[in-house]
Write a protein that holds these residues in place. Structure first.
Motif, PDB file in Angstrom:
ATOM      1  N   LYS A 167       6.929 -44.764 -25.982  1.00 26.00           N
ATOM      2  CA  LYS A 167       7.795 -44.000 -25.081  1.00 26.00           C
ATOM      3  C   LYS A 167       7.991 -42.577 -25.593  1.00 26.00           C
ATOM      4  O   LYS A 167       7.863 -41.605 -24.839  1.00 26.00           O
ATOM      5  CB  LYS A 167       9.149 -44.717 -24.940  1.00 26.00           C
ATOM      6  N   TYR A 168       8.276 -42.441 -26.898  1.00 23.07           N
ATOM      7  CA  TYR A 168       8.555 -41.118 -27.456  1.00 23.07           C
ATOM      8  C   TYR A 168       7.310 -40.246 -27.552  1.00 23.07           C
ATOM      9  O   TYR A 168       7.389 -39.026 -27.387  1.00 23.07           O
ATOM     10  CB  TYR A 168       9.267 -41.246 -28.814  1.00 23.07           C
ATOM     11  N   ARG A 169       6.146 -40.840 -27.798  1.00 23.99           N
ATOM     12  CA  ARG A 169       4.911 -40.045 -27.804  1.00 23.99           C
ATOM     13  C   ARG A 169       4.674 -39.414 -26.435  1.00 23.99           C
ATOM     14  O   ARG A 169       4.238 -38.263 -26.332  1.00 23.99           O
ATOM     15  CB  ARG A 169       3.725 -40.943 -28.189  1.00 23.99           C
ATOM     16  N   LYS A 170       4.972 -40.182 -25.395  1.00 28.65           N
ATOM     17  CA  LYS A 170       4.834 -39.666 -24.024  1.00 28.65           C
ATOM     18  C   LYS A 170       5.822 -38.512 -23.797  1.00 28.65           C
ATOM     19  O   LYS A 170       5.475 -37.483 -23.198  1.00 28.65           O
ATOM     20  CB  LYS A 170       5.089 -40.805 -23.034  1.00 28.65           C
ATOM     21  N   HIS A 171       7.053 -38.673 -24.287  1.00 27.31           N
ATOM     22  CA  HIS A 171       8.061 -37.608 -24.156  1.00 27.31           C
ATOM     23  C   HIS A 171       7.590 -36.333 -24.844  1.00 27.31           C
ATOM     24  O   HIS A 171       7.796 -35.233 -24.317  1.00 27.31           O
ATOM     25  CB  HIS A 171       9.397 -38.061 -24.764  1.00 27.31           C
ATOM     26  N   VAL A 172       7.006 -36.468 -26.030  1.00 31.04           N
ATOM     27  CA  VAL A 172       6.534 -35.299 -26.785  1.00 31.04           C
ATOM     28  C   VAL A 172       5.487 -34.529 -25.976  1.00 31.04           C
ATOM     29  O   VAL A 172       5.519 -33.296 -25.900  1.00 31.04           O
ATOM     30  CB  VAL A 172       5.964 -35.727 -28.167  1.00 31.04           C
ATOM     31  N   GLU A 173       4.564 -35.241 -25.364  1.00 29.41           N
ATOM     32  CA  GLU A 173       3.509 -34.595 -24.565  1.00 29.41           C
ATOM     33  C   GLU A 173       4.106 -33.824 -23.392  1.00 29.41           C
ATOM     34  O   GLU A 173       3.616 -32.748 -23.024  1.00 29.41           O
ATOM     35  CB  GLU A 173       2.506 -35.646 -24.050  1.00 29.41           C
ATOM     36  N   GLU A 174       5.173 -34.351 -22.807  1.00 24.93           N
ATOM     37  CA  GLU A 174       5.792 -33.699 -21.645  1.00 24.93           C
ATOM     38  C   GLU A 174       6.707 -32.538 -22.034  1.00 24.93           C
ATOM     39  O   GLU A 174       6.844 -31.575 -21.276  1.00 24.93           O
ATOM     40  CB  GLU A 174       6.617 -34.723 -20.851  1.00 24.93           C
ATOM     41  N   LEU A 175       7.318 -32.631 -23.219  1.00 25.07           N
ATOM     42  CA  LEU A 175       8.365 -31.676 -23.590  1.00 25.07           C
ATOM     43  C   LEU A 175       7.819 -30.371 -24.163  1.00 25.07           C
ATOM     44  O   LEU A 175       8.318 -29.288 -23.847  1.00 25.07           O
ATOM     45  CB  LEU A 175       9.335 -32.336 -24.583  1.00 25.07           C
ATOM     46  N   TYR A 176       6.803 -30.453 -25.011  1.00 22.96           N
ATOM     47  CA  TYR A 176       6.349 -29.264 -25.745  1.00 22.96           C
ATOM     48  C   TYR A 176       5.057 -28.710 -25.166  1.00 22.96           C
ATOM     49  O   TYR A 176       4.213 -29.450 -24.655  1.00 22.96           O
ATOM     50  CB  TYR A 176       6.157 -29.601 -27.233  1.00 22.96           C
ATOM     51  N   ASP A 177       4.904 -27.376 -25.289  1.00 21.79           N
ATOM     52  CA  ASP A 177       3.701 -26.702 -24.789  1.00 21.79           C
ATOM     53  C   ASP A 177       2.675 -26.468 -25.891  1.00 21.79           C
ATOM     54  O   ASP A 177       1.480 -26.412 -25.611  1.00 21.79           O
ATOM     55  CB  ASP A 177       4.087 -25.342 -24.176  1.00 21.79           C
ATOM     56  N   THR A 178       3.142 -26.311 -27.128  1.00 19.92           N
ATOM     57  CA  THR A 178       2.230 -25.893 -28.202  1.00 19.92           C
ATOM     58  C   THR A 178       1.879 -27.057 -29.127  1.00 19.92           C
ATOM     59  O   THR A 178       2.693 -27.964 -29.346  1.00 19.92           O
ATOM     60  CB  THR A 178       2.873 -24.774 -29.054  1.00 19.92           C
ATOM     61  N   ALA A 179       0.660 -26.997 -29.687  1.00 22.37           N
ATOM     62  CA  ALA A 179       0.202 -28.022 -30.635  1.00 22.37           C
ATOM     63  C   ALA A 179       1.088 -28.043 -31.879  1.00 22.37           C
ATOM     64  O   ALA A 179       1.353 -29.109 -32.447  1.00 22.37           O
ATOM     65  CB  ALA A 179      -1.254 -27.748 -31.034  1.00 22.37           C
ATOM     66  N   GLU A 180       1.576 -26.871 -32.264  1.00 24.70           N
ATOM     67  CA  GLU A 180       2.414 -26.757 -33.474  1.00 24.70           C
ATOM     68  C   GLU A 180       3.678 -27.612 -33.349  1.00 24.70           C
ATOM     69  O   GLU A 180       4.011 -28.398 -34.248  1.00 24.70           O
ATOM     70  CB  GLU A 180       2.795 -25.289 -33.684  1.00 24.70           C
ATOM     71  N   TRP A 181       4.382 -27.483 -32.208  1.00 27.18           N
ATOM     72  CA  TRP A 181       5.644 -28.209 -32.065  1.00 27.18           C
ATOM     73  C   TRP A 181       5.436 -29.672 -31.684  1.00 27.18           C
ATOM     74  O   TRP A 181       6.266 -30.524 -31.996  1.00 27.18           O
ATOM     75  CB  TRP A 181       6.566 -27.490 -31.081  1.00 27.18           C
ATOM     76  N   LYS A 182       4.317 -29.964 -31.023  1.00 25.74           N
ATOM     77  CA  LYS A 182       3.977 -31.372 -30.789  1.00 25.74           C
ATOM     78  C   LYS A 182       3.765 -32.078 -32.121  1.00 25.74           C
ATOM     79  O   LYS A 182       4.253 -33.202 -32.334  1.00 25.74           O
ATOM     80  CB  LYS A 182       2.720 -31.485 -29.923  1.00 25.74           C
ATOM     81  N   LYS A 183       3.026 -31.411 -33.026  1.00 25.51           N
ATOM     82  CA  LYS A 183       2.753 -32.012 -34.340  1.00 25.51           C
ATOM     83  C   LYS A 183       4.041 -32.163 -35.145  1.00 25.51           C
ATOM     84  O   LYS A 183       4.299 -33.218 -35.743  1.00 25.51           O
ATOM     85  CB  LYS A 183       1.760 -31.158 -35.120  1.00 25.51           C
ATOM     86  N   ALA A 184       4.869 -31.119 -35.154  1.00 24.56           N
ATOM     87  CA  ALA A 184       6.124 -31.169 -35.925  1.00 24.56           C
ATOM     88  C   ALA A 184       7.011 -32.319 -35.455  1.00 24.56           C
ATOM     89  O   ALA A 184       7.601 -33.049 -36.271  1.00 24.56           O
ATOM     90  CB  ALA A 184       6.867 -29.846 -35.800  1.00 24.56           C
ATOM     91  N   THR A 185       7.092 -32.495 -34.131  1.00 27.40           N
ATOM     92  CA  THR A 185       7.952 -33.558 -33.588  1.00 27.40           C
ATOM     93  C   THR A 185       7.338 -34.929 -33.815  1.00 27.40           C
ATOM     94  O   THR A 185       8.052 -35.883 -34.165  1.00 27.40           O
ATOM     95  CB  THR A 185       8.217 -33.312 -32.093  1.00 27.40           C
ATOM     96  N   ASN A 186       6.017 -35.050 -33.655  1.00 27.46           N
ATOM     97  CA  ASN A 186       5.361 -36.339 -33.935  1.00 27.46           C
ATOM     98  C   ASN A 186       5.491 -36.729 -35.402  1.00 27.46           C
ATOM     99  O   ASN A 186       5.654 -37.916 -35.718  1.00 27.46           O
ATOM    100  CB  ASN A 186       3.886 -36.290 -33.523  1.00 27.46           C
TER     101      ASN A 186
END
Length: 437
Positions: free
Chosen positions: A67-86
């Motif tokens: 569920k949260y991985r899906k949220h990350v993809e929807e919430l962030y635009d940049t690879a940097e912040w997707k990685k930081a949150t993951n």
């Protein structure tokens, strides 16, 4: 500004919250709940671990991960912040999995349940940083603490929050977790009553904030229950005492204890709607609007107990003995009515009812009425306002009333009726008091 679980329940809502907290341009302190549904899943994980079923716990953790991985993809635009949150999520879920390998007690459960707020605040803080907003994430466990009676340690909160704010000057948005705290022994715990609302009220009072805002998915407190009654409307202004009465007697939008810190600090609390931010909502303060009846609320699952005794007549100590029975069985009393030879009381917790009745039989004849409901009419009900109580009783003229309580507070008149008569009573009160029928 406090936002509940539904207000941060999806990536879209998190973006809405970000727009709301930055719209004024003023520095704000933001308290967040866990994303809606997350706390229930964390409790489910705990239930599996109590039953020594690590596979069941891991299954729930895996569903949360997806569920949260899906949220990350929807919430962030940049690879940097997707990685930081993951990376943050990977660490949090690894922490949850660590509990599948050892003993599990209520101490561990509180650490598990705390992860919901930790995750939601990290996600929103990261999103704000990605958007170029000057935001800082604080750890509520550094300054939110309860004492040995599990009550908020306000002196500790004020002192340590001031230190944290001193170390983090110059930000536009300060974000912290609601609900979670440490107890007097330094263990992870939670505030129980009122949860994140309580956190916001305590922080607002400690900081001497200009205003405390509670954002939910409802446009303030309504003058009656909109699920039952037609044509209800939000109440614009309430005194703290009026809000506490309504909250205690059934208005679910607010817990009765959570605004106490704001009341004592004299800071107004506003109840606002995340989905309808332009709505006026409800402002709760120490100001009274004189000469107005504000709202009606109902509390279900009430049991009435009457004890009748000729020994009560002119006897000193009788009432003390009766009340001690309820105290000994840790059962709170809602309403009390007395006569020369009897006393009636209502309770909302009947787990010790049989023991209470057995004890009371020492002092008189006891009768019990179940499936009752308390209807509470709230407003400026000072006894000098001639006729106000008559308005309420007139609205109830066709409803059988078991007890009436008036005069214990300047803000409340309460009626005890059968639960089966609740809808009729609430509608009649609305028609008489607010719709001028």
């Amino acid at each position: 500004m406090k936002f509940g679980g539904t207000s941060v329940g999806t990536p879209a809502r998190m973006k809405d919250v970000t727009r709301l907290v930055t719209s004024s341009g003023q520095p704000v302190f933001v308290v967040l709940s866990a994303m809606s549904g997350t706390t229930n899943q964390l409790v489910e994980i705990s239930n599996y671990l109590y039953r020594k079923n690590p596979e069941g716990a891991n299954d729930v953790i895996n569903s949360l991960v997806a569920k949260y991985r899906k949220h990350v993809e929807e919430l962030y635009d940049t690879a940097e912040w997707k990685k930081a949150t993951n990376d943050m999520l990977k660490e949090r879920f690894a922490f949850l999995r660590s509990f599948t390998k050892g003993t599990f007690t209520s101490f561990e459960e509180k650490q598990v349940v705390a992860q919901g707020e930790i995750i939601s605040t990290n996600m929103v803080a990261n999103y704000m940083k990605e958007q170029g907003i000057k935001a800082v994430l604080l750890n509520s466990l550094d300054f939110m603490r309860t004492d040995k009676n599990s009550e908020p340690d306000t002196a500790f909160i004020k002192e340590h929050l001031a230190e944290v704010m001193q170390q983090n000057q110059g930000y536009q948005v300060y974000i912290a977790q609601g609900f979670i705290c440490k107890n007097a022994y330094g263990e992870v715990d939670n505030l129980l009553r009122g949860g994140s609302d309580y956190t916001a009220s305590l922080i607002g009072a400690a900081m001497k904030a200009e205003e405390i805002q509670i954002w939910t998915d409802i446009d303030g407190m309504h003058n009656n229950d909109p699920r039952i009654v037609e044509k209800t409307s939000p109440v614009n202004q309430l005194h703290f005492e009026e809000a506490a009465e309504l909250a205690y007697f059934g208005a679910k939008i607010l817990h009765p204890t959570c605004v106490q810190p704001a009341k004592f600090a004299g800071i107004p609390v506003r109840l606002l709607n995340t989905m309808e931010p332009e709505a006026e909502g409800t402002t709760i303060s120490n100001n009274t609007e004189y000469g107005k009846i504000k709202a009606v609320a109902a509390k279900d699952n009430i049991t009435a107990i009457k004890i009748k005794s000729s020994r009560m007549l002119l006897a000193t100590g009788f009432m003390r003995k009766v009340f001690e029975v309820f105290e000994n069985y840790n059962t709170a009393i809602d309403m009390v009515c007395t006569s020369e030879v009897g006393v009636s009381m209502s309770i909302d917790n009947d787990t010790r009812l049989n023991d209470i009745v057995d004890e009371l039989k020492k002092y008189g004849t006891v009768t019990v009425d179940r499936d009752m409901c308390i209807i509470c009419v709230v407003g400026d009900l000072d006894w000098s306002n001639v006729g106000f109580e008559t308005l309420a009783t007139d609205a109830m003229k066709d409803i059988p009333v078991r007890m009436i309580s008036y005069g214990g507070s300047n803000y409340n008149i309460s009626f005890l009726i059968k639960e089966s008569d609740k809808k009729r009573a609430l509608q009649s009160l609305s028609d008489t008091l607010f719709n001028n029928k």
